[in-house]
Design a protein around this motif. Structure first.
Motif, PDB file in Angstrom:
ATOM      1  N   TYR A  94       0.834  -1.205   0.000  1.00  0.00           N
ATOM      2  CA  TYR A  94       0.000   0.000   0.000  1.00  0.00           C
ATOM      3  C   TYR A  94       0.872   1.261   0.000  1.00  0.00           C
ATOM      4  CZ  TYR A  94      -3.338   3.545   1.252  1.00  0.00           C
ATOM      5  OH  TYR A  94      -4.096   4.683   1.245  1.00  0.00           O
ATOM      6  N   LEU A  95       1.918   1.217   0.818  1.00  0.00           N
ATOM      7  CA  LEU A  95       2.825   2.352   0.934  1.00  0.00           C
ATOM      8  C   LEU A  95       3.507   2.642  -0.405  1.00  0.00           C
ATOM      9  CD1 LEU A  95       4.587   2.464   4.279  1.00  0.00           C
ATOM     10  CD2 LEU A  95       5.760   3.474   2.362  1.00  0.00           C
ATOM     11  N   MET A  98       1.070   4.482  -2.445  1.00  0.00           N
ATOM     12  CA  MET A  98       0.884   5.853  -1.953  1.00  0.00           C
ATOM     13  C   MET A  98       2.039   6.757  -2.371  1.00  0.00           C
ATOM     14  SD  MET A  98      -1.857   6.732  -0.450  1.00  0.00           S
ATOM     15  CE  MET A  98      -1.618   8.030   0.771  1.00  0.00           C
ATOM     16  N   ARG A 101       1.621   8.082  -5.818  1.00  0.00           N
ATOM     17  CA  ARG A 101       0.281   8.572  -6.147  1.00  0.00           C
ATOM     18  C   ARG A 101       0.300   9.771  -7.079  1.00  0.00           C
ATOM     19  NH1 ARG A 101       1.571  10.478  -1.282  1.00  0.00           N
ATOM     20  NH2 ARG A 101       1.067  12.636  -0.776  1.00  0.00           N
ATOM     21  N   GLN A 105      -2.260   9.229  -9.942  1.00  0.00           N
ATOM     22  CA  GLN A 105      -3.618   9.618  -9.647  1.00  0.00           C
ATOM     23  C   GLN A 105      -4.249  10.572 -10.636  1.00  0.00           C
ATOM     24  OE1 GLN A 105      -4.069  10.278  -5.427  1.00  0.00           O
ATOM     25  NE2 GLN A 105      -4.384   8.092  -5.176  1.00  0.00           N
ATOM     26  N   ARG A 114      -2.022  -0.813 -11.741  1.00  0.00           N
ATOM     27  CA  ARG A 114      -1.078  -0.958 -10.629  1.00  0.00           C
ATOM     28  C   ARG A 114      -1.722  -1.622  -9.431  1.00  0.00           C
ATOM     29  NH1 ARG A 114       3.508   2.063 -11.348  1.00  0.00           N
ATOM     30  NH2 ARG A 114       4.162   0.985  -9.469  1.00  0.00           N
ATOM     31  N   TRP A 210     -16.264   3.573  -3.242  1.00  0.00           N
ATOM     32  CA  TRP A 210     -17.180   4.657  -2.877  1.00  0.00           C
ATOM     33  C   TRP A 210     -16.488   5.993  -3.002  1.00  0.00           C
ATOM     34  CZ3 TRP A 210     -22.316   4.314  -1.247  1.00  0.00           C
ATOM     35  CH2 TRP A 210     -22.815   3.013  -1.112  1.00  0.00           C
ATOM     36  N   TYR A 239      -9.933  -3.605   1.083  1.00  0.00           N
ATOM     37  CA  TYR A 239     -10.578  -2.315   1.288  1.00  0.00           C
ATOM     38  C   TYR A 239      -9.604  -1.162   0.995  1.00  0.00           C
ATOM     39  CZ  TYR A 239     -13.131   1.477   3.333  1.00  0.00           C
ATOM     40  OH  TYR A 239     -13.764   2.672   3.505  1.00  0.00           O
ATOM     41  N   LEU A 240      -8.340  -1.327   1.395  1.00  0.00           N
ATOM     42  CA  LEU A 240      -7.332  -0.294   1.120  1.00  0.00           C
ATOM     43  C   LEU A 240      -7.136  -0.116  -0.394  1.00  0.00           C
ATOM     44  CD1 LEU A 240      -4.432  -0.862   3.709  1.00  0.00           C
ATOM     45  CD2 LEU A 240      -5.953   1.120   3.532  1.00  0.00           C
ATOM     46  N   ALA A 243      -9.999   1.872  -1.639  1.00  0.00           N
ATOM     47  CA  ALA A 243      -9.855   3.273  -1.217  1.00  0.00           C
ATOM     48  C   ALA A 243      -8.823   3.996  -2.075  1.00  0.00           C
ATOM     49  CB  ALA A 243      -9.466   3.348   0.265  1.00  0.00           C
ATOM     50  N   PHE A 244      -7.782   3.279  -2.481  1.00  0.00           N
ATOM     51  CA  PHE A 244      -6.761   3.915  -3.325  1.00  0.00           C
ATOM     52  C   PHE A 244      -7.328   4.271  -4.701  1.00  0.00           C
ATOM     53  CE2 PHE A 244      -3.081   4.177  -6.124  1.00  0.00           C
ATOM     54  CZ  PHE A 244      -2.286   5.045  -5.409  1.00  0.00           C
ATOM     55  N   ALA A 246     -10.410   4.890  -5.223  1.00  0.00           N
ATOM     56  CA  ALA A 246     -11.328   6.001  -4.940  1.00  0.00           C
ATOM     57  C   ALA A 246     -10.583   7.335  -4.906  1.00  0.00           C
ATOM     58  CB  ALA A 246     -12.060   5.763  -3.619  1.00  0.00           C
ATOM     59  N   LEU A 247      -9.368   7.339  -4.330  1.00  0.00           N
ATOM     60  CA  LEU A 247      -8.590   8.585  -4.280  1.00  0.00           C
ATOM     61  C   LEU A 247      -8.344   9.122  -5.687  1.00  0.00           C
ATOM     62  CD1 LEU A 247      -5.780   7.845  -1.631  1.00  0.00           C
ATOM     63  CD2 LEU A 247      -7.751   9.365  -1.365  1.00  0.00           C
ATOM     64  N   GLU A 250     -11.613  10.420  -7.165  1.00  0.00           N
ATOM     65  CA  GLU A 250     -11.955  11.730  -6.593  1.00  0.00           C
ATOM     66  C   GLU A 250     -11.137  12.831  -7.260  1.00  0.00           C
ATOM     67  OE1 GLU A 250     -11.248  11.066  -2.407  1.00  0.00           O
ATOM     68  OE2 GLU A 250     -12.916   9.639  -2.304  1.00  0.00           O
TER      69      GLU A 250
END
Lengths: 255, 255
Positions: A94-95, A98, A101, A105, A114, A210, A239-240, A243-244, A246-247, A250
């Motif tokens: 995850y890191l 991030m 990103r 993103q 990825r 979401w 879930y992470l 969420a990534f 989703a980022l 967004e």
């Protein structure tokens, strides 16, 4: 003020750990802090009670099928069971995402590629894909599917709500769809003959994406082989990943 | 193409795990994928070699003081050593923040408050604070400091580059400042008399906040007591907190 509402978060955590709290927060659209700072109105208490009921039925299993004896079927909110090395790998993967990103993103498709590769490795899953819901909210389409064996990416598969109503209902209401036996899980059994069997898939771990209160798609982990019991640590990692994505969504939406 | 450059990431990981790769990525402004897809030009090879040298000196310690015998001082890139329960708590705390991002990420100060409380709990640290660099890049100011003992928030302390040049240099060039003994670490020893001693602080774990290639501030974990050896898992968690603040800062900047 809000003591009753806040107490529901404690109950949710007892039922399903952090994901239980997360799900209650999603269902009530309220954080623990907000719950503490508003009055315990009858309307809100009723909302929280109803939401907790939904969690209770989660932890009893995903539906009527869960009552049938099946050694391969675990409760929808599984026990945490990864070891330290596995959790460290989850955090590391995850890191890694991030820290990259800024490069990823701006681009939803590249993010999906990825995430699919990262999740396939971290969860030891053969097929991982990201799907987006269309504007009419009646169909999802894969923007990337990663198949580990051939290190192959593809896209463009579509699934419609009309053909899979139970799955689409689950996408809109659940935090994670952990179908340990995808052929019998009521949310995913409609995929059995036409999708799961030909591809040899035995278990699904799907997490809706979401964005600001709207479900916009789903990250799917498809285990090739027999049924597989997903544990709570694997659900949290999945879930992470969601969420990534989703980022990125967004960020793209804000342009 | 890019095989030499990509090999540097392997070396970086051997030196410092995921954070080693992260740091190499930060220093070279290039991801592993990018490194694989460009040519191994002499200029790029030189940049990677120089960046790896910086990592090598990290892993030998933070500077000349590391050569002095000191039982309280570990290598700057410590060993991973948290158990599964601790790592699970790290993931849970981060996940909790992520699920509330829609509510938090419009507001940098509120984000700082939540990050400070979350990190204090997860890392068992008495004081956690978020500081922002001013436009002239000569001063940092705390936008929130959380003190666990009295569950107290405050803000408004300023520190200037002129008084603490070694610390500001570290902020601009390092991924994490893990000062196991803050009184002797060359990057933080200038704080000893006027700041660390009166507050009883023995160790600092500070992570600069990076937004699109610019350092905009720092998340500080201040351990009250004697020296404390931060392990790699704690560094990774602290890095996640800094990344979460960065997400909010990026969102606020895009408005």
């Amino acid at each position: 003020m809000g003591a009753k509402l806040a107490a529901y978060f404690v109950k949710a955590e007892q039922l399903g750990g952090v994901l239980g709290k997360v799900r209650l927060s999603g269902l009530t659209r309220m954080t623990t802090t907000q719950a503490l700072n508003v009055d315990d109105t009858p309307e809100l208490v009723a909302l929280f009670e109803k939401s907790l009921d939904a969690l209770r039925s989660d932890s009893r299993g995903a539906g009527p099928a869960a009552a049938a004896p099946s050694s391969s079927r675990a409760p929808a909110m599984g026990q945490a069971s990864a070891d330290a090395a596995t959790l460290r790998r989850h955090i590391g993967v995850y890191l890694d995402l991030m820290t990259q990103r800024a490069l990823l993103q701006g681009d939803l498709r590249e993010t999906a590629r990825r995430v699919d590769e990262a999740a396939s490795q971290a969860l030891d899953v053969e097929r991982v894909s990201v799907w987006l819901l269309d504007d009419a909210r009646t169909r999802i389409e894969s923007i990337d599917l990663f198949e580990r064996a051939g290190h192959k990416h593809s896209s463009g598969v579509q699934l419609s709500q009309a053909d899979f109503p139970a799955y689409f209902a689950a996408l809109a209401t659940e935090r994670t769809i952990a179908a340990h036996d995808a052929h019998t899980d009521p949310r995913t059994q409609a995929f059995s003959k036409g999708y799961l069997t030909p591809l040899g898939i035995g278990a699904l771990l799907d997490v809706p994406i979401w964005v600001e209160g709207r479900m916009i798609g789903v990250v799917c982990h498809e285990h090739v082989g027999r049924a597989r019991t997903w544990n709570a640590d694997e659900e949290q990692f999945a879930y992470l990943m969601s969420a990534f994505v989703a980022l990125t969504a967004e960020r793209v939406a804000r342009r």
